[in-house]
Design an enzyme around this catalytic site. Sequence first.
Site: not given
Ligand code: GLA
Length: 535
Positions: A68, A153, A155, A199, A213, A217
């Site tokens: 991000d 990735k 999100d 999760d 994931r 985090d």
């Molecule tokens: C979420 C993801 C992180 C990261 C941030 C970026 O929290 O789980 O790994 O990519 O967003 O904003």
Amino acid sequence: MKIRTFLFLLISSPALLMSAQVDLPTMGWSSWNTYLIDINDSLIKKQADAMVKSGLKDAGYRYINIDDGYFGGRDPKTGQLLIHPTRFPNGMKPVVDYIHSLGLKAGIYSDAGANTCGNMYNNDTIAANVGFYGHEMQDAEFFFNTLGFDFIKVDFCGAQSIGNRQHRCYEPQERYTAISNAIKATGRDDVRLNACRWDYPGTWISDVAASWRISEDIQNEWKSVKNIINQSLYLSPFAGGGHYNDMDMLEVGRSMSPEEDRTHFGMWCIMASPLLIGCDLTSLKPETLELLTNPEVVALNQDPLGLQAYVAKRDGDTYVLVKDIENLNGNVRAIAFYNPTDEPKELSIDFSDIQLGGNVQVRDLFARKDLGKKLTSFSQTIPAHGLGLYRLEADERLMRGLYEAETAFLPTYQELYNPIAIGTPTHDQDERCSGGVKVTRLGHRASNDIRWRDVIVPDDGDYRLSFRYLADKKVRLYVQANDGEATQLNLDPSDGFETVEVVMPLKKGDNEVRLFNEYQWLPELDYMKVEKISE
Ligand code: GLA
């Protein structure tokens, strides 16, 4: 070696045959852990340079992933995604080209909804309405054909009602499937999709993503590493075939102790998690580089079988994990002695409990040292927050007798929704059970069954299958091996755990044993035992 012998080895080794088929866990670097949204083009290029110069590229790390922070909004007329005007003033194409020119691959980031997490939680106001929602094809074309990215990735902040200002709320399966289809429609079949829904999403995820994931985090502290390991202990049946549980980006080389860094990295390796380094590659400490490039530890992660280790033994709060490496059901296995406690502990394993017989040659993978041949068992003192990783090569591979329920494949297993509300199984702690864990809430639907998919036996013949269970009322249980006829077992209510047996034919090699009942709940299950009936 003569060419003929070499060819024979190539053809006869399943590991080598499989290596052609299975994508291995992604190895690379990601910008998030150290830089959050404070990224720019020169920073990314410097990290790519350092990946090559440090020797990380040679050790197998390939992907430079931009997380991000790069978004610049959307063109209001065309909907075209824009790149941040000051962080990436020349756009993204030169950055991707630069990464590729170094022989590396390039990764990018988006969201399944409209806004990114950085927009919500890091005050990146420009990153509103930049996610995939409503722009699936347009963005996929841009990322993968126009810019040439190789990884993404995706999100989920913008797709959750609490995570976006519009209170949008979407189904993860619907969103990730739509995005995966859009990626396929670009004509690129080599793009790796990582689903970031925090999760374990459910077994459908293997059809749409290369990795997903399984936790919130990661933070740069031991408590967080330990939590993520805990959450992945019983997820091994859901990895495989080139699809992996993602334990999140590495915090190695930031500020945890050397012991904790080793445990963190080593567990990510044996659990076949993607390895995305999260520290600054331009200022790596020598011990960090040495750890990240230890060829024998990295080989555990990149083993051609692509398996995640499972818990073979739990003793209090310590664990022994095991997985096949090199050949399926062969004489070589890798184990982890994992001590998450705050005290040093002696950990041990009886080789028969991990199906190894005769003399076993033990090699310490962190130290890259042979520890000699051991008979029957092996023990080591493991420091607090510590890990031992060993390659074991035995004279013989024995038949597995004990199959814990928590190591079985559960087709409906998921962690997104309340399992009680939607009737899906859970792994529950219960000190009366072997390994301290049981599987509950199976049955009631044909699909809500349990499958041991890796029941390997040495010969065709009849086998006694015993199931340890806890039933609070009368219940029927159906047992099926492979595509054979199912046997009905009638269980009476019991106060404590009981065992029920059935004799079934199994075939030499791999078998699947399935328990189901589409009308009633199944009893709580501890394990299955498999024994050959002697002639
Ligand atoms: C979420 C993801 C992180 C990261 C941030 C970026 O929290 O789980 O790994 O990519 O967003 O904003």
